[in-house]
Each structure stands twice: as C-alpha cells, then as structure tokens.
Design a protein around this motif. Structure first.
Motif, PDB file in Angstrom:
ATOM      1  N   GLN A   1       0.840  -1.194   0.000  1.00  0.00           N
ATOM      2  CA  GLN A   1       0.000   0.000   0.000  1.00  0.00           C
ATOM      3  C   GLN A   1       0.878   1.248   0.000  1.00  0.00           C
ATOM      4  OE1 GLN A   1      -2.815   0.124   3.199  1.00  0.00           O
ATOM      5  NE2 GLN A   1      -3.871   1.940   2.424  1.00  0.00           N
ATOM      6  N   GLY A   2       0.556   2.195  -0.858  1.00  0.00           N
ATOM      7  CA  GLY A   2       1.329   3.422  -0.932  1.00  0.00           C
ATOM      8  C   GLY A   2       2.644   3.283  -1.662  1.00  0.00           C
ATOM      9  N   ALA A   3       2.824   2.217  -2.458  1.00  0.00           N
ATOM     10  CA  ALA A   3       4.061   2.016  -3.216  1.00  0.00           C
ATOM     11  C   ALA A   3       4.333   3.211  -4.113  1.00  0.00           C
ATOM     12  CB  ALA A   3       3.965   0.745  -4.040  1.00  0.00           C
ATOM     13  N   ALA A   4       5.603   3.495  -4.347  1.00  0.00           N
ATOM     14  CA  ALA A   4       6.002   4.686  -5.082  1.00  0.00           C
ATOM     15  C   ALA A   4       5.624   4.618  -6.560  1.00  0.00           C
ATOM     16  CB  ALA A   4       7.508   4.907  -4.948  1.00  0.00           C
ATOM     17  N   PHE A   5       5.441   3.417  -7.091  1.00  0.00           N
ATOM     18  CA  PHE A   5       5.065   3.289  -8.502  1.00  0.00           C
ATOM     19  C   PHE A   5       4.410   1.944  -8.736  1.00  0.00           C
ATOM     20  CE2 PHE A   5       9.208   1.291  -8.277  1.00  0.00           C
ATOM     21  CZ  PHE A   5       9.195   0.286  -9.219  1.00  0.00           C
ATOM     22  N   THR A   6       3.738   1.825  -9.877  1.00  0.00           N
ATOM     23  CA  THR A   6       3.158   0.568 -10.329  1.00  0.00           C
ATOM     24  C   THR A   6       4.117  -0.073 -11.317  1.00  0.00           C
ATOM     25  OG1 THR A   6       0.912   1.434 -10.084  1.00  0.00           O
ATOM     26  CG2 THR A   6       1.192  -0.516 -11.482  1.00  0.00           C
ATOM     27  N   PRO A   7       4.534  -1.322 -11.097  1.00  0.00           N
ATOM     28  CA  PRO A   7       5.518  -1.953 -11.980  1.00  0.00           C
ATOM     29  C   PRO A   7       4.860  -2.581 -13.203  1.00  0.00           C
ATOM     30  CG  PRO A   7       4.977  -3.461 -10.223  1.00  0.00           C
ATOM     31  CD  PRO A   7       4.173  -2.198  -9.959  1.00  0.00           C
ATOM     32  N   PRO A   8       5.650  -2.950 -14.199  1.00  0.00           N
ATOM     33  CA  PRO A   8       5.120  -3.694 -15.341  1.00  0.00           C
ATOM     34  C   PRO A   8       4.571  -5.042 -14.889  1.00  0.00           C
ATOM     35  CG  PRO A   8       7.332  -2.857 -15.782  1.00  0.00           C
ATOM     36  CD  PRO A   8       7.089  -2.684 -14.326  1.00  0.00           C
ATOM     37  N   PRO A   9       3.667  -5.654 -15.656  1.00  0.00           N
ATOM     38  CA  PRO A   9       3.098  -6.955 -15.288  1.00  0.00           C
ATOM     39  C   PRO A   9       4.135  -8.060 -15.405  1.00  0.00           C
ATOM     40  CG  PRO A   9       2.392  -6.348 -17.486  1.00  0.00           C
ATOM     41  CD  PRO A   9       3.098  -5.145 -16.927  1.00  0.00           C
ATOM     42  N   PRO A  10       3.912  -9.185 -14.732  1.00  0.00           N
ATOM     43  CA  PRO A  10       4.893 -10.284 -14.746  1.00  0.00           C
ATOM     44  C   PRO A  10       5.204 -10.815 -16.137  1.00  0.00           C
ATOM     45  CG  PRO A  10       3.284 -10.617 -12.999  1.00  0.00           C
ATOM     46  CD  PRO A  10       2.799  -9.461 -13.813  1.00  0.00           C
ATOM     47  N   GLN A  11       4.280 -10.658 -17.103  1.00  0.00           N
ATOM     48  CA  GLN A  11       4.526 -11.171 -18.448  1.00  0.00           C
ATOM     49  C   GLN A  11       5.558 -10.342 -19.215  1.00  0.00           C
ATOM     50  OE1 GLN A  11       1.426 -10.394 -17.289  1.00  0.00           O
ATOM     51  NE2 GLN A  11       0.706 -12.456 -16.815  1.00  0.00           N
ATOM     52  N   ALA A  12       5.860  -9.141 -18.742  1.00  0.00           N
ATOM     53  CA  ALA A  12       6.816  -8.267 -19.421  1.00  0.00           C
ATOM     54  C   ALA A  12       8.215  -8.491 -18.876  1.00  0.00           C
ATOM     55  CB  ALA A  12       6.404  -6.807 -19.242  1.00  0.00           C
ATOM     56  N   ILE A  13       9.204  -8.451 -19.752  1.00  0.00           N
ATOM     57  CA  ILE A  13      10.575  -8.673 -19.305  1.00  0.00           C
ATOM     58  C   ILE A  13      11.022  -7.606 -18.312  1.00  0.00           C
ATOM     59  CG2 ILE A  13      11.647  -7.417 -21.217  1.00  0.00           C
ATOM     60  CD1 ILE A  13      13.905  -9.493 -21.148  1.00  0.00           C
ATOM     61  N   ALA A  14      10.453  -6.398 -18.394  1.00  0.00           N
ATOM     62  CA  ALA A  14      10.830  -5.348 -17.441  1.00  0.00           C
ATOM     63  C   ALA A  14      10.545  -5.783 -16.010  1.00  0.00           C
ATOM     64  CB  ALA A  14      10.089  -4.056 -17.768  1.00  0.00           C
ATOM     65  N   HIS A  15       9.423  -6.466 -15.798  1.00  0.00           N
ATOM     66  CA  HIS A  15       9.086  -6.975 -14.468  1.00  0.00           C
ATOM     67  C   HIS A  15      10.133  -7.985 -14.012  1.00  0.00           C
ATOM     68  CE1 HIS A  15       6.038  -8.137 -11.323  1.00  0.00           C
ATOM     69  NE2 HIS A  15       6.803  -9.224 -11.322  1.00  0.00           N
ATOM     70  N   GLN A  16      10.494  -8.895 -14.917  1.00  0.00           N
ATOM     71  CA  GLN A  16      11.464  -9.929 -14.560  1.00  0.00           C
ATOM     72  C   GLN A  16      12.854  -9.340 -14.327  1.00  0.00           C
ATOM     73  OE1 GLN A  16      10.354 -12.820 -13.823  1.00  0.00           O
ATOM     74  NE2 GLN A  16       8.281 -12.375 -14.569  1.00  0.00           N
ATOM     75  N   LEU A  17      13.196  -8.282 -15.033  1.00  0.00           N
ATOM     76  CA  LEU A  17      14.471  -7.615 -14.791  1.00  0.00           C
ATOM     77  C   LEU A  17      14.504  -6.998 -13.397  1.00  0.00           C
ATOM     78  CD1 LEU A  17      15.097  -5.818 -18.218  1.00  0.00           C
ATOM     79  CD2 LEU A  17      16.309  -7.816 -17.312  1.00  0.00           C
ATOM     80  N   LEU A  18      13.384  -6.420 -12.971  1.00  0.00           N
ATOM     81  CA  LEU A  18      13.324  -5.850 -11.623  1.00  0.00           C
ATOM     82  C   LEU A  18      13.503  -6.932 -10.567  1.00  0.00           C
ATOM     83  CD1 LEU A  18      10.368  -3.314 -12.058  1.00  0.00           C
ATOM     84  CD2 LEU A  18      12.799  -2.763 -11.791  1.00  0.00           C
ATOM     85  N   LYS A  19      12.867  -8.082 -10.760  1.00  0.00           N
ATOM     86  CA  LYS A  19      13.032  -9.191  -9.827  1.00  0.00           C
ATOM     87  C   LYS A  19      14.481  -9.678  -9.820  1.00  0.00           C
ATOM     88  CE  LYS A  19       9.996 -12.465  -9.668  1.00  0.00           C
ATOM     89  NZ  LYS A  19       9.047 -13.528 -10.096  1.00  0.00           N
ATOM     90  N   TRP A  20      15.064  -9.780 -11.001  1.00  0.00           N
ATOM     91  CA  TRP A  20      16.470 -10.201 -11.099  1.00  0.00           C
ATOM     92  C   TRP A  20      17.378  -9.237 -10.345  1.00  0.00           C
ATOM     93  CZ3 TRP A  20      20.289  -7.197 -13.372  1.00  0.00           C
ATOM     94  CH2 TRP A  20      21.531  -7.801 -13.556  1.00  0.00           C
ATOM     95  N   TRP A  21      17.120  -7.944 -10.476  1.00  0.00           N
ATOM     96  CA  TRP A  21      17.964  -6.939  -9.829  1.00  0.00           C
ATOM     97  C   TRP A  21      17.890  -7.064  -8.302  1.00  0.00           C
ATOM     98  CZ3 TRP A  21      16.715  -2.301  -7.051  1.00  0.00           C
ATOM     99  CH2 TRP A  21      17.798  -1.452  -6.844  1.00  0.00           C
TER     100      TRP A  21
END
Length: 291
Positions: free
Chosen positions: A268-288
């Motif tokens: 709750q109150g997160a600074a931003f909404t991330p890309p969905p899990p199907q997008a590589i951007a989401h997986q890159l964030l998890k990897w990081w």
C-alpha cells in the motif's frame, strides 16, 4: 542467482527446419492429423480451460495461406494468415492482453510465434524491391517474388530494455500513454550499425541525459506486437542528474531498492506501479533485487 522465466519464450513445438525446405513432405503432413491453432484475426482463441484452441485444417479459412509452425507430439502444426495484419505497431488488442494473464507458458510461446509469423505475412504480400505480389515459401518462413526473384524473411526487430543503476538506486521512466503511476525500464530500438551496448548507452543518454558504463546482458524476450526481440540489459550510470527528453518520456526518476520491493509486492502506498509479470521489465526488476 536464478534467472527469470520469460513469457513468449520456449514452447513445445519442434520447429523442424529440415521440413521447411521439403515441399513434398510439407504437403504430406497436411492430413487429418495436422493441427491448426485457432486465431481470431491476430488474437488467440481460448478453450473454456483457458488454453489455446486447436482445430484441423478443415477450419482454415478458404484461400488463406498456411504457415508451418513445426511438429508437436508427432503432428504437424499450422496457423492461417489473416486478411489484415497489425495496423498499430507496438500495440496489442485487449483480448491478446487478457490472454497474456491466463495462458500457460507453453501456450504463450506458441501463440507468440504464430502471431508474429502470420502478422508478417499479412503485411508483406508485395515485394519491397519491385512491388510485385509475393508468394509464401519454405512453409511460411520465407516469401518469394516471382517477378524479380527477391527473397524476404520474417522480421525480428531488436530492442534494448535496460535497468540503469547508481548507488543502489534504479532509473525508471514513464511514457505519456502509460497508466497513472506506472514506471518501467527505459527501452529503445537498436539502430543500423549499432551494438547492443551502444544502443543502451545512446538511448539512456537521449531519454534521460545520463551516461552509462559496464553494460551487461541479462535476458531476452520475444515480444510479438508485432515482432520485437527485447534484449534485457543492466548498466551503471556515471551521474544522477537527469535531463528528460519530454518527446520520449513524461517522467523519469531514481527509485530506491525499498521502493522497488514495495512496488513488486503491491505494498500500500508504493512509489510506482511496476510492469506486469509477463513483461521482461518486471522480470528484470526481480532479477535486480536478487543480485
């Protein structure tokens, strides 16, 4: 460190390249056992169990070209070329977007391959060299011009998508078309005569005014809207001051590791909404976060 499972990758179809060059074998495979993945235009048709729906070649629209996808469980698999291709590059229909969230990994890989191929055929019926009509060849993995003898091959457009890091913070941006609060990794097409590393450095400098170093590859993703190959990378920034190109981005900013964690966990109150899990951007964030 575990590497991400990438949507639209893989798939259980053997592409069987050796069959593509054998017209007699291809015709032999077009029998009652052959399967046709059902598409509504470019959108997937799903079963009540939220799986790709398959039919026989009898379900192929009259006069439509058939693309040979490969072999699955010993049976030939095909897709039919629709009358029209994707009129809005980089976009996807609402039904395709919904299917991304419910199709299994294997089905997404098959759908992505089929969509990219049939879309390319629908948009390349004429020769780019002389303008004459072209004909499907090699089972759908080539088009030939009978007039000037030019050969045309399915497009794959490389796009770099990168996490840029400085002092434990990540640089993310948002385009005007994104939903409110949505931020993602910066991205851009690789240009002619450019390396992946060069494209990363150029795009980050152009969009955010930041120079980068130590570019490294992380993972890639086929993105069939219409034919991108997303090349996921990581780089370190040399400075933190941003100069945002407002013609490309609405905003760009640095986010802390804690803010990325909150975003991915839906706090709750997160600074931003991330890309969905199907997008590589989401997986890159998890990897990081696992680094």
């Amino acid at each position: 460190m575990s590497y991400p499972t990438i949507s639209f990758s893989g798939g259980s179809i053997d592409r069987a390249d050796y069959i593509r060059t054998d017209p007699a074998k291809l015709e032999e495979l077009k029998d009652w056992r052959a399967r046709l993945v059902k598409l509504d235009g470019l959108d997937p048709v799903l079963t009540p169990q939220n799986e790709l729906e398959w039919g026989s070649l009898a379900d192929c629209p009259p006069g439509a070209d058939l693309v040979f996808l490969g072999l699955r469980d010993g049976r030939a698999c095909f897709a039919a070329v629709p009358e029209a291709g994707d009129a809005g590059a980089l976009q996807m229909g609402s039904r395709a977007r919904a299917a991304m969230g419910i199709l299994g990994h294997d089905d997404l890989g098959i759908y992505g391959m089929a969509r990219s191929l049939v879309d390319w055929h629908a948009r390349h019926r004429f020769c780019a060299q002389c303008g004459a009509p072209t004909q499907l060849a090699k089972g759908g993995w080539q088009r030939d011009c009978g007039a000037c003898k030019a050969q045309h091959f399915p497009r794959v457009d490389p796009v770099t998508i990168m996490l840029v890091e400085h002092g434990g913070n990540l640089l993310l941006g948002r385009q005007p078309r994104f939903p409110a609060g949505f931020y993602s990794a910066l991205a851009g097409f690789v240009e002619p005569g450019e390396t992946i590393e060069g494209a990363v450095a150029r795009e980050v400098l152009e969009e955010a005014g930041v120079t980068v170093r130590d570019v490294s590859y992380v993972a890639s993703q086929p993105w069939p809207f219409p034919s991108q190959l997303m090349v996921g990378c990581h780089a370190f920034a040399n400075e933190t001051e941003l100069t945002v190109d407002r013609t490309e981005l609405e905003d760009a900013r640095w986010f802390s590791r804690a803010e990325v964690v909150d975003a991915l966990t839906g706090a709750q109150g997160a600074a931003f909404t991330p890309p969905p899990p199907q997008a590589i951007a989401h997986q890159l964030l998890k990897w990081w976060l696992q680094r």
